[in-house]
Design a protein around this motif. Structure first.
Motif, mmCIF file in Angstrom:
data_model
loop_
_atom_site.group_PDB
_atom_site.id
_atom_site.type_symbol
_atom_site.label_atom_id
_atom_site.label_comp_id
_atom_site.label_asym_id
_atom_site.label_seq_id
_atom_site.Cartn_x
_atom_site.Cartn_y
_atom_site.Cartn_z
ATOM 1 N N VAL A 158 0.847 -1.184 0.000
ATOM 2 C CA VAL A 158 0.000 0.000 0.000
ATOM 3 C C VAL A 158 0.886 1.238 0.000
ATOM 4 N N SER A 159 0.588 2.198 -0.926
ATOM 5 C CA SER A 159 1.323 3.468 -0.982
ATOM 6 C C SER A 159 0.403 4.571 -0.492
ATOM 7 N N VAL A 160 0.911 5.380 0.461
ATOM 8 C CA VAL A 160 0.117 6.466 1.039
ATOM 9 C C VAL A 160 0.958 7.727 1.120
ATOM 10 N N ILE A 176 -2.554 6.474 -2.261
ATOM 11 C CA ILE A 176 -1.945 6.526 -3.591
ATOM 12 C C ILE A 176 -2.263 5.254 -4.363
ATOM 13 N N ASP A 177 -2.056 4.064 -3.733
ATOM 14 C CA ASP A 177 -2.331 2.802 -4.421
ATOM 15 C C ASP A 177 -2.522 1.705 -3.379
ATOM 16 N N TRP A 184 -6.016 -0.873 2.689
ATOM 17 C CA TRP A 184 -6.024 0.586 2.849
ATOM 18 C C TRP A 184 -6.639 0.993 4.183
ATOM 19 N N ASN A 185 -7.721 0.390 4.570
ATOM 20 C CA ASN A 185 -8.366 0.751 5.829
ATOM 21 C C ASN A 185 -7.478 0.415 7.022
ATOM 22 N N ALA A 186 -6.790 -0.714 6.953
ATOM 23 C CA ALA A 186 -5.909 -1.091 8.059
ATOM 24 C C ALA A 186 -4.743 -0.110 8.169
ATOM 25 N N THR A 187 -4.201 0.331 7.035
ATOM 26 C CA THR A 187 -3.085 1.281 7.047
ATOM 27 C C THR A 187 -3.536 2.643 7.562
ATOM 28 N N ARG A 216 4.057 -2.783 3.518
ATOM 29 C CA ARG A 216 3.991 -4.122 2.931
ATOM 30 C C ARG A 216 3.255 -5.084 3.895
ATOM 31 N N PHE A 217 2.358 -5.832 3.308
ATOM 32 C CA PHE A 217 1.657 -6.874 4.041
ATOM 33 C C PHE A 217 2.165 -8.208 3.511
ATOM 34 N N GLU A 218 2.939 -8.925 4.343
ATOM 35 C CA GLU A 218 3.541 -10.191 3.949
ATOM 36 C C GLU A 218 3.178 -11.262 4.982
ATOM 37 N N ILE A 219 2.986 -12.476 4.488
ATOM 38 C CA ILE A 219 2.682 -13.626 5.355
ATOM 39 C C ILE A 219 3.980 -14.376 5.593
#
Length: 221
Positions: A158-160, A176-177, A184-187, A216-219
């Motif tokens: 996510v870009s903000v 942004i993206d 997006w809501n979590a960020t 970045r959201f990574e598992i």
């Protein structure tokens, strides 16, 4: 069978016809006698003499003179008197002033009073230091993983764009993206509540500034 027999009749000729025929013959004979005789030239057997014929002399050419041209009166202009020529060597030449001579301007002749000039002070450019993440709150930067996206094993970036206030808190955040609204809501929720920054400074004074960040959201396996 029929036949024709020509019978010649011996008759005495008439006197009038005999006289007419005789007159015609007499007229023909008289016409022949009256014709001029045709003379046939005899053949020339003597010598031939060549006679030279003089060539005529060419006549003198005829010269046609042009008619006299009219004489127009010529305009007379007044004569300009000669101007005296100045002697260049006798004219004094003023030397150009230099920067080393105070009170004189470049290119001006003579002397004058010095013009005081105040020095122009150029203000230095302001010293700006960009905002940065406060290391004391680094463990609060990563948002919580959206449960629905985690079950689907989806990763994202996510870009903000955030506005950092002079106190270091996030005053505004713009997207942004983002591949999904859950990320997006979590960020956005994490940034407004927990993110802390060292604010930007201008000449040592804290000011507001915008920053662009990526989350970045990574598992982790």
């Amino acid at each position: 069978m029929m036949s024709y027999v020509s019978v010649y009749e011996n008759k005495t000729p008439r006197t009038k016809g005999v006289l007419l025929a005789g007159a015609v013959h007499v007229a023909i004979i008289a016409g022949v006698i009256a014709m001029p005789a045709i003379e046939v030239p005899e053949k020339f057997n003597g010598p031939f003499n060549a006679v030279s014929i003089a060539k005529p002399e060419p006549s003198d050419p005829v010269i046609i003179e042009d008619p006299p041209r009219p004489e127009w009166p010529q305009e007379t202009r007044p004569r300009i008197p000669d101007q005296p020529v100045a002697d260049v060597l006798s004219i004094p030449i003023q030397p150009f002033p230099t920067y080393s001579e105070p009170g004189k301007a470049l290119g001006a002749a003579g002397t004058g009073d010095a013009i005081p000039l105040d020095p122009v002070e150029i203000a230095p450019e302001p010293v700006i230091v960009a905002a940065r993440l406060n290391s004391r709150y680094a463990d609060r930067f990563q948002p919580a993983y959206p449960p629905g996206q985690l079950r689907l094993e989806r990763e994202a970036e996510v870009s903000v764009r955030v506005l950092v206030g002079s106190d270091g808190r996030v005053k505004q955040i713009e997207l942004i993206d983002s591949p999904h609204a859950d990320f997006w809501n979590a960020t956005r929720k994490q940034a407004l509540k927990y993110w802390r920054f060292t604010p930007a400074t201008q000449d040592g004074k804290s000011v507001e500034s915008w920053m662009t960040l990526k989350v970045r959201f990574e598992i982790n396996s």
